[in-house]
Structure formats: C-alpha cells, structure tokens
Design a protein around this motif. Structure first.
Motif, PDB file in Angstrom:
ATOM      1  N   GLY A 259       0.802  -1.211   0.000  1.00 40.57           N
ATOM      2  CA  GLY A 259       0.000   0.000   0.000  1.00 40.57           C
ATOM      3  C   GLY A 259       0.837   1.265   0.000  1.00 40.57           C
ATOM      4  O   GLY A 259       2.045   1.245   0.267  1.00 40.57           O
ATOM      5  N   VAL A 260       0.188   2.368  -0.308  1.00 45.19           N
ATOM      6  CA  VAL A 260       0.868   3.663  -0.389  1.00 45.19           C
ATOM      7  C   VAL A 260       1.240   4.144   1.000  1.00 45.19           C
ATOM      8  O   VAL A 260       0.410   4.181   1.917  1.00 45.19           O
ATOM      9  CB  VAL A 260      -0.030   4.702  -1.080  1.00 45.19           C
ATOM     10  N   GLY A 261       2.529   4.503   1.144  1.00 47.42           N
ATOM     11  CA  GLY A 261       3.014   5.021   2.411  1.00 47.42           C
ATOM     12  C   GLY A 261       2.983   6.531   2.454  1.00 47.42           C
ATOM     13  O   GLY A 261       2.225   7.185   1.724  1.00 47.42           O
ATOM     14  N   ALA A 262       3.847   7.113   3.283  1.00 52.95           N
ATOM     15  CA  ALA A 262       3.838   8.556   3.486  1.00 52.95           C
ATOM     16  C   ALA A 262       4.536   9.309   2.356  1.00 52.95           C
ATOM     17  O   ALA A 262       4.337  10.518   2.209  1.00 52.95           O
ATOM     18  CB  ALA A 262       4.510   8.893   4.814  1.00 52.95           C
ATOM     19  N   TYR A 263       5.326   8.583   1.551  1.00 52.43           N
ATOM     20  CA  TYR A 263       6.076   9.232   0.469  1.00 52.43           C
ATOM     21  C   TYR A 263       5.963   8.408  -0.807  1.00 52.43           C
ATOM     22  O   TYR A 263       5.855   7.180  -0.769  1.00 52.43           O
ATOM     23  CB  TYR A 263       7.558   9.393   0.861  1.00 52.43           C
ATOM     24  N   LEU A 264       6.001   9.129  -1.947  1.00 61.02           N
ATOM     25  CA  LEU A 264       5.932   8.491  -3.257  1.00 61.02           C
ATOM     26  C   LEU A 264       7.128   8.960  -4.072  1.00 61.02           C
ATOM     27  O   LEU A 264       7.452  10.151  -4.085  1.00 61.02           O
ATOM     28  CB  LEU A 264       4.636   8.865  -3.976  1.00 61.02           C
ATOM     29  N   TYR A 265       7.779   8.022  -4.772  1.00 60.03           N
ATOM     30  CA  TYR A 265       8.949   8.350  -5.586  1.00 60.03           C
ATOM     31  C   TYR A 265       8.739   7.867  -7.013  1.00 60.03           C
ATOM     32  O   TYR A 265       8.305   6.733  -7.239  1.00 60.03           O
ATOM     33  CB  TYR A 265      10.218   7.718  -4.996  1.00 60.03           C
ATOM     34  N   GLU A 266       9.058   8.756  -7.945  1.00 60.86           N
ATOM     35  CA  GLU A 266       8.950   8.467  -9.375  1.00 60.86           C
ATOM     36  C   GLU A 266      10.358   8.280  -9.934  1.00 60.86           C
ATOM     37  O   GLU A 266      11.100   9.251 -10.086  1.00 60.86           O
ATOM     38  CB  GLU A 266       8.239   9.611 -10.088  1.00 60.86           C
ATOM     39  N   PRO A 267      10.762   7.039 -10.248  1.00 59.82           N
ATOM     40  CA  PRO A 267      12.109   6.819 -10.773  1.00 59.82           C
ATOM     41  C   PRO A 267      12.334   7.570 -12.077  1.00 59.82           C
ATOM     42  O   PRO A 267      11.416   7.747 -12.883  1.00 59.82           O
ATOM     43  CB  PRO A 267      12.153   5.297 -10.993  1.00 59.82           C
ATOM     44  N   ASP A 268      13.563   8.013 -12.281  1.00 62.73           N
ATOM     45  CA  ASP A 268      13.928   8.702 -13.517  1.00 62.73           C
ATOM     46  C   ASP A 268      13.648   7.802 -14.717  1.00 62.73           C
ATOM     47  O   ASP A 268      13.724   6.571 -14.640  1.00 62.73           O
ATOM     48  CB  ASP A 268      15.415   9.064 -13.463  1.00 62.73           C
ATOM     49  N   GLY A 269      13.359   8.433 -15.859  1.00 61.64           N
ATOM     50  CA  GLY A 269      13.025   7.676 -17.063  1.00 61.64           C
ATOM     51  C   GLY A 269      14.115   6.723 -17.503  1.00 61.64           C
ATOM     52  O   GLY A 269      13.842   5.651 -18.043  1.00 61.64           O
ATOM     53  N   ALA A 270      15.394   7.085 -17.292  1.00 67.06           N
ATOM     54  CA  ALA A 270      16.486   6.183 -17.665  1.00 67.06           C
ATOM     55  C   ALA A 270      16.449   4.923 -16.820  1.00 67.06           C
ATOM     56  O   ALA A 270      16.750   3.823 -17.309  1.00 67.06           O
ATOM     57  CB  ALA A 270      17.825   6.890 -17.515  1.00 67.06           C
ATOM     58  N   VAL A 271      16.100   5.062 -15.555  1.00 68.52           N
ATOM     59  CA  VAL A 271      15.986   3.899 -14.675  1.00 68.52           C
ATOM     60  C   VAL A 271      14.860   2.987 -15.156  1.00 68.52           C
ATOM     61  O   VAL A 271      15.001   1.764 -15.188  1.00 68.52           O
ATOM     62  CB  VAL A 271      15.738   4.353 -13.223  1.00 68.52           C
ATOM     63  N   VAL A 272      13.746   3.602 -15.565  1.00 66.95           N
ATOM     64  CA  VAL A 272      12.605   2.823 -16.052  1.00 66.95           C
ATOM     65  C   VAL A 272      12.970   2.110 -17.350  1.00 66.95           C
ATOM     66  O   VAL A 272      12.710   0.903 -17.510  1.00 66.95           O
ATOM     67  CB  VAL A 272      11.382   3.733 -16.250  1.00 66.95           C
ATOM     68  N   ARG A 273      13.580   2.835 -18.309  1.00 68.87           N
ATOM     69  CA  ARG A 273      13.931   2.231 -19.600  1.00 68.87           C
ATOM     70  C   ARG A 273      14.942   1.093 -19.433  1.00 68.87           C
ATOM     71  O   ARG A 273      14.920   0.117 -20.184  1.00 68.87           O
ATOM     72  CB  ARG A 273      14.497   3.290 -20.537  1.00 68.87           C
ATOM     73  N   ALA A 274      15.832   1.222 -18.460  1.00 70.63           N
ATOM     74  CA  ALA A 274      16.842   0.197 -18.232  1.00 70.63           C
ATOM     75  C   ALA A 274      16.278  -1.014 -17.483  1.00 70.63           C
ATOM     76  O   ALA A 274      16.989  -2.009 -17.308  1.00 70.63           O
ATOM     77  CB  ALA A 274      18.015   0.779 -17.458  1.00 70.63           C
ATOM     78  N   GLY A 275      15.032  -0.932 -17.045  1.00 77.48           N
ATOM     79  CA  GLY A 275      14.428  -2.039 -16.309  1.00 77.48           C
ATOM     80  C   GLY A 275      14.995  -2.193 -14.916  1.00 77.48           C
ATOM     81  O   GLY A 275      15.108  -3.310 -14.399  1.00 77.48           O
ATOM     82  N   LEU A 276      15.329  -1.053 -14.271  1.00 77.91           N
ATOM     83  CA  LEU A 276      15.998  -1.098 -12.978  1.00 77.91           C
ATOM     84  C   LEU A 276      15.170  -0.434 -11.879  1.00 77.91           C
ATOM     85  O   LEU A 276      15.719   0.060 -10.889  1.00 77.91           O
ATOM     86  CB  LEU A 276      17.367  -0.422 -13.094  1.00 77.91           C
ATOM     87  N   VAL A 277      13.860  -0.428 -12.045  1.00 80.39           N
ATOM     88  CA  VAL A 277      12.986   0.170 -11.033  1.00 80.39           C
ATOM     89  C   VAL A 277      13.123  -0.567  -9.708  1.00 80.39           C
ATOM     90  O   VAL A 277      13.121   0.036  -8.627  1.00 80.39           O
ATOM     91  CB  VAL A 277      11.521   0.167 -11.507  1.00 80.39           C
ATOM     92  N   ALA A 278      13.269  -1.903  -9.775  1.00 76.98           N
ATOM     93  CA  ALA A 278      13.410  -2.684  -8.547  1.00 76.98           C
ATOM     94  C   ALA A 278      14.659  -2.265  -7.777  1.00 76.98           C
ATOM     95  O   ALA A 278      14.664  -2.209  -6.539  1.00 76.98           O
ATOM     96  CB  ALA A 278      13.468  -4.168  -8.881  1.00 76.98           C
ATOM     97  N   HIS A 279      15.740  -1.940  -8.508  1.00 81.15           N
ATOM     98  CA  HIS A 279      16.965  -1.493  -7.858  1.00 81.15           C
ATOM     99  C   HIS A 279      16.761  -0.137  -7.189  1.00 81.15           C
ATOM    100  O   HIS A 279      17.281   0.116  -6.091  1.00 81.15           O
ATOM    101  CB  HIS A 279      18.095  -1.407  -8.883  1.00 81.15           C
ATOM    102  N   ALA A 280      15.993   0.731  -7.861  1.00 83.34           N
ATOM    103  CA  ALA A 280      15.695   2.030  -7.270  1.00 83.34           C
ATOM    104  C   ALA A 280      14.867   1.860  -5.999  1.00 83.34           C
ATOM    105  O   ALA A 280      15.093   2.545  -5.000  1.00 83.34           O
ATOM    106  CB  ALA A 280      14.959   2.909  -8.271  1.00 83.34           C
ATOM    107  N   ALA A 281      13.908   0.943  -6.030  1.00 81.00           N
ATOM    108  CA  ALA A 281      13.080   0.687  -4.844  1.00 81.00           C
ATOM    109  C   ALA A 281      13.940   0.200  -3.690  1.00 81.00           C
ATOM    110  O   ALA A 281      13.753   0.607  -2.534  1.00 81.00           O
ATOM    111  CB  ALA A 281      11.994  -0.335  -5.179  1.00 81.00           C
ATOM    112  N   LEU A 282      14.905  -0.664  -4.001  1.00 81.76           N
ATOM    113  CA  LEU A 282      15.796  -1.175  -2.964  1.00 81.76           C
ATOM    114  C   LEU A 282      16.642  -0.051  -2.380  1.00 81.76           C
ATOM    115  O   LEU A 282      16.811   0.062  -1.162  1.00 81.76           O
ATOM    116  CB  LEU A 282      16.686  -2.266  -3.560  1.00 81.76           C
ATOM    117  N   ALA A 283      17.185   0.813  -3.255  1.00 86.14           N
ATOM    118  CA  ALA A 283      18.013   1.928  -2.780  1.00 86.14           C
ATOM    119  C   ALA A 283      17.201   2.928  -1.969  1.00 86.14           C
ATOM    120  O   ALA A 283      17.710   3.554  -1.039  1.00 86.14           O
ATOM    121  CB  ALA A 283      18.669   2.617  -3.969  1.00 86.14           C
ATOM    122  N   LEU A 284      15.933   3.091  -2.325  1.00 88.29           N
ATOM    123  CA  LEU A 284      15.054   4.010  -1.603  1.00 88.29           C
ATOM    124  C   LEU A 284      14.561   3.421  -0.289  1.00 88.29           C
ATOM    125  O   LEU A 284      13.994   4.137   0.535  1.00 88.29           O
ATOM    126  CB  LEU A 284      13.846   4.358  -2.480  1.00 88.29           C
TER     127      LEU A 284
END
Length: 390
Positions: A259-284
């Motif tokens: 579920g949605v928490g207190a903050y929302l983050y939109e990964p940069d388009g390069a991260v999305v195109r590279a298929g690395l959203v999961a890595h961004a989620a882990l770093a966040l």
C-alpha cells in the motif's frame, strides 16, 4: 522577419538570406546541446535532432580514454558532436559520413580540432587495421528521409548488426542507439546504458570490450544540472551524475509491493527504460505500489546524499491523500481545497490528463498535484506535494 527583410533590402540573395536565417534559428536551438560552441557551428534540422549533447559526448570520450584507445573511427559522424568531444579529450579521430553535405558541415564544425579528420564515405568500408584505428564509435541514423523515426534496429542506417559485428576486428566498439530499443536481442557481451539529462531520456548506448570495464549488464546514468553560488556572488552550473546497474547473469532484484506510504517516488526515465525500477526501490528502502507500475512508496523519507538518491534517480513527493478514482469525488475534493492549477501525473491508466483537466473545470487559486495509477491492481488517485530540495 525584420532581419530577413533587411538582408533582402541590402541586396542579399533571397536563398542565401533564407539559409542564413535557418542557421541562426538552428544555432539558437543548438545551444541546448552544445552551449556556447553552437555559435560557431553549422547545423541541419535532422542532424541537430540526432546530435549527442556535449555533456553526454564527453562521457563517451571518457570511456575511450579510460580504455587506453588512441585513435577512434566515428563511422557515422553526422554534424561531428561526438567527434568534437573525442578530439577535445586528446584522441585522434577519423570521422566519416555517407552524406556529402553532412560531411561538409562536420568539416566546418571540427575545423578547430587538428586531431580530427573528416571524410565523405561509408564508415563500414574503412580498413580499420590499415588506418591504425583501435576504437570504433557509431551513431546510426534512426530517421527516414521524410523525418519519421525508425524503431527496428535492422532498419537503422547502417543496420545495428553490421556495426556491432565490428567488435571482431576492434574490441573497443561503442554504439549510440535510441532509448526505446528493446532489451530483447541485445548482445550478451554488451553493457547497455540508458542516459537521461535533467529528466529527459536522451539515448541508450551499447559498449563492448574495454569500453565496458564493469562487464556486460544494464545501467542507467542520470545527469542533472545543479546551479550553485561560487562564493563570489556568481551562479555556476555543474553536472551531477548518478547511476544504478544490474550485472549480466546476476539474480534479478524482486521488490516488495504494498500500500501507499507517506512518500511516493517516481524513478527517472532512464531507470525505467533500463528495467531497474526494482533497484531504485531497494536503494530508496521502499516498495512498489503495484508490481506492474514504476512508482515506489516509502513510510519515511528516502536517504539523500552520497549513498542515497540525492543526485536524482527518483523524484520525491509527500503523500497527502489516497482515494479511489472517480470524477465527481475528485472534483469535489479539489474544489473544496480551492485548487485551480493542477499537475496530473499518470502511469498504468488510460485517463488522458488534458481531458480530465477540462472535466474537472477547476477555478480555485491554489496549486495541486495528483498521481493517477494502480495500487494493488485498483485505479487510485494519490494526492501529493513535491519534496523541494530533494
């Protein structure tokens, strides 16, 4: 119009006056990619659109220098943007283009670079060994003569297969491709890197051999311009870079979803195109709002700094409210809060923001931001405010 009329009044040939005006317009637009260098360059519309931004071309050049390359063949030099960066880094450059007028313009643009030689011809026909070339770069044309985009790599000019086959002759091969290129079919021995500049995804690159020192894999490079006070009252700009990577053969990162928490983050388009959203989620330190949607949510602010995402791998928002999507409910909610100027962001929904804005017919004095997306498979509206300074 005044300038054009003045040129004609002075007896300048109308065709020449029109060409000069076109170059004036293109040079003004070229400043976005080449900065002050654009004032001394010649352009075509198509060439400028495909030209590499100088800040990215410098990154290309750094790869060749770091790999110990001394002589680069730019097989499809276009207007010479990348060749300028190569030569400016101390590399010898042999630049070619199959289009004679384009090669002529590149010759003008590289006139201050004695390390660079421009030839009109097919770069694939070069005898690389005889030329003493130890590095190859190519930026195949991705538009038809009519100007429409080409998405099939086999229809590039030259075809992508023909370019990356050159690594059998010269291991250090780099190829700029469109950021929309599919992951399917990419060479297993390449580092594929997607690059964004100030939020715009500008290219993908395929790097082979010594140009990929970290080995094969997928990478997103995010470049952002930061303006700071230099201590003397002057504002100076510098480029901040941050990247995230998935090594070839390593296990895929599987993020949590919830579920949605207190903050929302939109990964940069390069991260999305590279298929690395999961890595961004882990770093966040967060989770996905839906396993099919590139939005990350956290219960506390994500880390910012050298070990966090401070350079811009994701844009952050504070969550103010969450509700199921419904036109009447949303209209009443926004009018109650006197919202008149609304930013609408969306992923995973068929709603058209321009149509929704007309349907809401807001008249208030306040600003607002909403995110339309799926949360756990259900259409939701997330009301947010940007995290300034993050």
């Amino acid at each position: 119009m005044t300038l054009a009329a003045g040129l004609r009044a002075q007896g300048v040939d109308p065709g020449l006056a029109a060409a000069a005006m076109t170059q004036s317009r293109l040079r003004a637009k070229g400043r976005e990619k080449f900065g002050e260098f654009a004032a001394g360059m010649l352009f075509t519309q198509a060439g400028l659109e495909q030209a590499t931004r100088l800040v990215v071309a410098a990154r290309h050049a750094q790869r060749y220098v770091g790999a110990g390359v001394t002589h680069v063949a730019d097989l499809t030099c276009g207007l010479g943007g990348d060749a300028m960066a190569f030569a400016g880094s101390g590399l010898r450059v042999l630049a070619t283009d199959v289009d004679e007028p384009t090669a002529a313009l590149a010759t003008v643009n590289l006139r201050h670079q004695p390390e660079a030689v421009v030839r009109h011809g097919d770069g694939l026909a070069l005898d690389l060994a005889a030329e003493g070339v130890d590095g190859v770069f190519a930026d195949p044309a991705r538009r038809t003569r009519s100007g429409s985009r080409v998405f099939d790599p086999r229809a590039y000019a030259p075809p992508l297969d023909a370019v990356w086959a050159l690594r059998d002759q010269v291991p250090a091969v780099g190829i700029k491709v469109g950021p929309g290129i599919s992951h399917n079919g990419l060479p297993q021995d390449a580092e594929a890197q997607w690059v964004s500049v100030d939020g715009d995804v500008v290219e993908a690159g395929l790097w082979f051999g010594p140009l990929a020192p970290d080995g094969p894999g997928r990478c997103a490079l995010v470049l952002r311009t930061v303006r700071e006070d230099d201590g003397a009252g002057q504002t100076v700009a510098r480029t901040v870079a941050q990247s995230v990577r998935q090594d070839a053969g390593s296990p895929e990162v599987v993020p949590d979803a919830g579920g949605v928490g207190a903050y929302l983050y939109e990964p940069d388009g390069a991260v999305v195109r590279a298929g690395l959203v999961a890595h961004a989620a882990l770093a966040l330190g967060g989770r996905l709002v839906d396993r099919t949607i590139a939005y990350v949510t956290t219960d506390s602010p994500a880390p910012v700094g050298p070990n966090g995402l401070g350079a811009g791998l994701a844009t952050g928002y504070r969550v103010l409210d969450v509700m199921p999507f419904g036109l009447k409910r949303l209209r009443a909610y926004l009018r109650e809060r006197d919202v008149g100027r609304l930013t609408i962001k969306k992923r995973g929904t068929a709603v058209v923001p321009e149509q929704l804005r007309k349907q809401l017919d807001l008249k208030g004095s306040q600003e607002g931001t909403i995110v339309l997306t799926r949360v756990g498979g259900a259409q939701q509206v997330i009301v947010v405010e940007p995290l300034t300074g993050r």
